[in-house]
Scaffold this motif. Structure first.
Motif, PDB file in Angstrom:
ATOM      1  N   TRP A 174       0.686  -1.222  -0.084  1.00 25.66           N
ATOM      2  CA  TRP A 174       0.035  -0.040   0.040  1.00 25.66           C
ATOM      3  C   TRP A 174       0.816   1.121  -0.022  1.00 25.66           C
ATOM      4  CZ3 TRP A 174      -0.241   3.386   4.487  1.00 25.66           C
ATOM      5  CH2 TRP A 174       0.625   2.858   5.363  1.00 25.66           C
ATOM      6  N   SER A 191      -7.596   2.451  -3.622  1.00 28.11           N
ATOM      7  CA  SER A 191      -7.762   3.754  -3.369  1.00 28.11           C
ATOM      8  C   SER A 191      -9.217   4.290  -3.952  1.00 28.11           C
ATOM      9  CB  SER A 191      -6.599   4.813  -4.012  1.00 28.11           C
ATOM     10  OG  SER A 191      -6.894   5.573  -5.159  1.00 28.11           O
ATOM     11  N   LYS A 227     -11.737   3.697  -1.262  1.00 22.42           N
ATOM     12  CA  LYS A 227     -11.598   4.592  -0.259  1.00 22.42           C
ATOM     13  C   LYS A 227     -12.204   6.061  -0.554  1.00 22.42           C
ATOM     14  CE  LYS A 227      -8.254   6.226   2.888  1.00 22.42           C
ATOM     15  NZ  LYS A 227      -7.114   6.574   3.633  1.00 22.42           N
ATOM     16  N   ARG A 228     -11.893   6.160  -1.872  1.00 21.17           N
ATOM     17  CA  ARG A 228     -12.620   7.531  -2.200  1.00 21.17           C
ATOM     18  C   ARG A 228     -14.116   7.646  -2.406  1.00 21.17           C
ATOM     19  NH1 ARG A 228     -11.175   9.900  -8.071  1.00 21.17           N
ATOM     20  NH2 ARG A 228     -12.615  11.663  -8.309  1.00 21.17           N
TER      21      ARG A 228
END
Ligand code: 3H9
Length: 719
Positions: free
Chosen positions: A288, A457, A460-461
């Motif tokens: 990550w 990601s 997450k967004r």
């Protein structure tokens, strides 16, 4: 840990410096105590400002310290001393003031807040209560009803709401710290007695008992079996009925009952597990923090069924342009109307305008040539998905990422039909996709680290909790579901009813029992999968005993339910009956009772009384046992990942920590012993045979869950 400066010649500025959230570790508490002592004793100092470094006031007590013995100055006397001091103290709140951080702000005589800051007492979500005076000061400041709501839910509030509630004195768009210094200078001459919140009288509603009773009922309904919110209510009652000096003792007694409880340990474990889950790592060393995600500005969704619609909404509301594709005009039109309605309702709820201009609807895959990423969400049929992926390979520019929302099919087989297997990854959303927080990012053996980083990601967004998992049938969540569902149906054969099993699981804390959940999800999906995998239908060897398939015990009751057209809530009948198709009010159905009785008599099964304990053990230990196998197989990297998947995707109660943490809380030796016992009783159920990893961990002295990884790392990883 705290920086001390004298500014404007007479203001002591104390800055908490414990990144990333300036948690009140023992060293920070020590530094605050020393700085305050210095400020109060220095005649040059007329006022004090407390703020936090890097635009964050304070994230509360250091949760990592909860596992060990208390070191450093205790918080309550430290905070009491700040409030009692004779020099005005101003809190300059930027970023967050949470838990002990909020309690620190409450003992300051004034609070200046940046307009973007968030405040709250989230202790209840960690299985404890605000035990640094929070339950005693907040009701005195804002009254019982508002304080109860904030303390029992742990909700974060905005600066504006804090101002409205009377928690803070000023909200600013400027630098809160600079403003607080000016404010402190003006406060020097003013009397402090009315600013000491602990000295205020709690505004008490006339019907206090009725109010507390109503909130208690509400809490019990919402969070069945959870202790902390109930203790919070008792602490707030103390604020209403006792002077501060007694109330703070009551708060501390209640905290003592919670602090070492299994629920507190589980909830604190969940806090860290959720944060650990984002930290994926591959055997190649890519992980990550060394893999750069691509920026995604545009995406396409293929298929506007329930999943596709939810995914479109999830993407559009974070500002990504989305092209939605359907195969027929009518389906496209229906999907479009549904998506627009969902986005409009969502925007209204959030008080923003709906981002409809980001959407485009089309029947043609040709329109996808320039998108950054595609998520396929067509029917769960491998041949169809392969055709879509082949087509996408031809149409999309070579750099476009191709993702599949399959809930269990082979991601690598799909990658194999494309011209870019390294850019293929699974993005398994959960239904409804715009609501459910979980995203399984399924890494095929050929998915590149950049592709995985991008999917994680993007998750997450979209506000998802993303977990990287390996590629195998059902991945992590659905693979584990099978033994869990199997046990539930075997228990039906042996004498239980759907409502008895559901009640046992719901009393344990599950949002929904297994049969109510299956009715909601639709029973026909599993039926089709069983047909496709040859468990039912013409391919079954007629010599097979009816309750045995592929060499193991098989329960045909779910098939019999489907044969009657009972597909769950959507048809108004399933394991339960509903008032109408689509109804949600589940009632036990005498027809199911009859079916079970007939079934048992046909196969000569003598029904027996089954205890709730057996239901829980067989369902949950079988679930965890499959989790151990998943760890052995390298399909999940850590037990925390499995737990996060079950917490966010399958309604496992947070205060149980997830199936793997629950197994460790029960004790691995006991889990092993019970699995051995049940496997002996049901030798034709391989899922009950204890996994080698479980045996290995027991042989190693049953280490805590955080240490299991050390025993797994030598094994093969599919991540
Ligand atoms: C309390 O205060 C009890 C008192 O009432 C009474 C005592 C007597 N401690 O979430 P992030 C770590 S109980 C230790 O990714 P964000 C976190 O693990 C406390 N560590 O950032 C992570 O570590 P890593 C009540 C903490 O920007 C890193 O910080 N307070 C703590 O998305 C970044 O966190 C709370 O419940 C902590 N208190 O969100 C607040 N907080 O990098 C808990 C964070 O190694 N915290 N870490 O993975 C939060 O809600 C969020 O972290 C916050 C920032 C909103 C602050």
């Amino acid at each position: 840990m705290a920086r001390y400066e004298l500014v404007k010649r007479s203001v002591a500025l104390i800055t908490l410096t414990n990144p990333p959230v300036n948690a009140l570790s023992s060293a920070v508490r020590h530094a605050i105590a020393k700085s305050m002592e210095h400020a109060l004793n220095d005649p040059k100092v007329k006022a004090v400002v407390i703020c936090g470094e890097n635009g964050r006031f304070c994230g509360g007590a250091d949760i990592r310290e909860f596992a060990g013995p208390l070191r450093g100055p205790p918080l309550v006397p430290l905070l009491d001393a700040i409030e009692a001091g004779e020099k005005p103290v101003v809190a300059a709140i930027e970023g967050v003031a949470l838990g002990g951080g909020f309690e620190l702000a409450l003992v300051c005589h004034y609070r200046i807040v940046h307009f973007k800051a968030r405040l709250g007492l989230p202790e209840v979500t960690l299985g404890i209560l605000p035990a640094a005076g929070g339950t005693q000061r907040l009701p005195r400041l804002i009254g019982i009803p508002a304080a109860l709501e904030l303390i029992t839910t742990g909700r974060h509030i905005s600066a504006q709401e804090a101002l409205k509630l009377g928690i803070v004195d000023q909200v600013t768009e400027q630098n809160a710290c600079e403003l607080a210094v000016e404010f402190a200078l003006r406060a020097v001459a003013k009397p402090l007695s009315s600013r000491r919140v602990s000295m205020l009288t709690t505004p008490c509603p006339p019907d206090l008992d009725a109010l507390l009773e109503a909130v208690t009922m509400q809490v019990k309904r919402k969070a069945r079996g959870v202790m902390a919110p109930l203790a919070c209510i008792q602490a707030v009652r103390a604020a209403a009925t006792m002077p501060y000096s007694k109330g703070i003792k009551r708060e501390s007694e209640l905290m003592a009952t919670l602090f070492n409880s299994g629920q507190a340990r589980a909830l604190q474990y969940c806090f860290f597990a959720q944060r650990t889950a984002g930290k994926w790592t591959l055997p190649s060393g890519a992980q990550w923090n060394n893999s750069k995600p691509r920026e995604i500005r545009s995406a396409a969704i293929i298929g506007l069924g329930t999943m596709g619609r939810g995914i479109v909404v999830s993407l559009a509301r974070v500002g990504i342009s989305v092209i939605a594709v359907e195969s027929e005009k009518k389906l496209l039109e229906t999907g479009k109307q549904m998506v627009i309605g969902m986005l409009e309702r969502d925007a209204k709820r959030r008080g923003v305008s709906a981002s409809l201009n980001l959407l485009k609807f089309t029947l043609s895959l040709q329109d996808l040539k320039d998108v950054d990423l595609v998520i396929e969400a067509v029917f769960e049929d491998m041949a169809l998905k392969k055709r879509v992926f082949q087509e996408l390979s031809k149409v999309c520019r070579p750099a476009t990422l191709l993702c599949t929302n399959t809930s269990g099919l082979d991601v690598d087989a799909l990658a194999g039909v494309t011209d870019r297997p390294h850019l293929v990854v699974g993005m398994h959303f959960f239904s409804p996709a715009h609501v459910m927080k979980l995203l399984e990012v399924v890494c095929g053996p050929r998915s590149s680290s950049e592709t995985i980083a991008t999917a994680m990601s993007l998750g997450k967004r979209m506000g998802k909790v993303s977990v990287a998992v390996g590629n195998c049938p059902g991945f992590v969540g659905n693979r584990m579901l099978k033994p869990y569902l199997d046990q539930a149906t075997f228990l039906l054969e042996e004498g239980a009813t759907p409502e008895q099993i559901d009640k046992a699981l719901e009393d344990f804390g599950f949002a929904m029992g297994v049969f109510r959940m299956s009715d909601l999800a639709g029973l026909d999906v599993g039926w089709r999968v069983r047909k496709e995998s040859g468990l039912i239908g013409p391919d079954v060897d007629p010599k097979n005993p009816p309750r045995r398939r592929q060499g193991r015990r098989y329960c045909p009751i779910p098939d019999m339910v489907c044969e009657q057209g009972r597909f769950g809530q959507k048809t108004g009948r399933g394991w339960y009956m509903y008032d109408k198709p689509g109804g949600t009010n589940a009632k036990p159905d005498p027809l199911i009772q009859n079916l079970l009785e007939m079934y048992r008599s046909r196969y000569g099964i003598q029904p027996r009384n089954i205890s709730d304990q057996e239901i829980i053990e067989r369902c949950l230990f079988a679930l965890a046992n499959e989790g151990f196998r998943i760890l052995e197989d390298g399909i999940a990297a850590r037990p925390e990942d499995i737990d996060v998947i079950y917490l966010f995707g399958y309604g496992f109660p947070r205060h149980g920590g997830g199936p793997m943490f629950y197994a460790s809380m029960v004790g691995l030796e006991r889990v092993l012993e019970r699995l051995e016992h049940y496997h002996q009783a049901h030798p034709d159920v391989p899922h009950l045979e204890p996994s080698p990893l479980l045996k290995k961990l027991v042989a190693c002295g049953s280490p805590p869950v955080q240490k299991w990884r050390e025993h797994i790392k030598t094994m093969h990883s599919h991540l």
